[in-house]
Design an enzyme around this catalytic site. Sequence first.
Site: not given
Length: 319
Positions: A36, A38, A40-41, A43, A58, A165
């Site tokens: 995945g 999202g 600036f990262s 995985v 990551k 979060d």
Amino acid sequence: MNTIGLTILVRMGNCLCVRESVEINGSKFYVRDSIGEGGFSTVQLVESASSHKLYALKRITCHAQSDEKVALSEVEYHKALCHPNIVECVDSDLVGVPDLIGNRTSQVLILLPYYPRGTLHEELMRRQANGSPIEETTVLTTFRGICEATLCMHSAKPHPLAHRDIKTANVLLKDDFTPVLMDLGSVARARVEVNGSTDARKLQDEASEKCSMAYKAPELFNVEAFCHIDERTDVWSLGCLLYALCFYKSPFEAVYERGDSVALAAVSGNIRIPDNHPYSQDVTDLIESLLKVSADERPYVDWVVNSVDQLINKSAGAV
């Protein structure tokens, strides 16, 4: 960190003629798949060249030294927060040097365990599709594990930390259904003194960037110019998560999906418990106690853990 799709398991067996590789502190890993991305990262599913064990990697891209500092703080939080219900950082590394003028970036690499079962969000979506709610005792034991992870953060020294979060998509599941809280990129000091509109705007902007709308505490939508924010922002998120454990989604998910104001819905304090559900009054009462609009009326997480323990004992006939 985005959710891990089960399609990975299907694609894992595909033959890769050209295998991308990455080194972390001298250890070589082959990239097997993209999990995945999202912000600036990204995985990726990676395989150790020596042990052939699978991990989740990551990769956080940093365009400036300030980005690098934020990304490296995530590694430091992993080191500081050692708990069986918080995802472990197996290894980490920093490669490259960011340079805005030269258009160069660096990457912070965080090697994490890989959990094939995926996230709690994915588990709940499967169950919703099949119409198979989680049994109450399992709801309580799963929720307790997530609360224990949160308590570890809130008890951190020298100052309490908040995840900021907590949501079903940020909870991985081991094969035995043990929950593991992940994505420490949103972690921050739990207690914040807001002194003026500048402080309020800064915190509100940070919350807009890092907190998921359907799980965000009311006090983070419109931060008052002079106020005190504490770790009970996470307790609100835990209330949303417990609701989702019972009813598949956060109580504010439908509002968000419709494009209506989640802030107004959260501040209203109107939480609708679905009809004809299989859960006890004790569980729905617990949900409502966590979803108090005023943070001062919300309990701290140690009270939540004790309350869940009592409900587990009660359901087991011990009380």
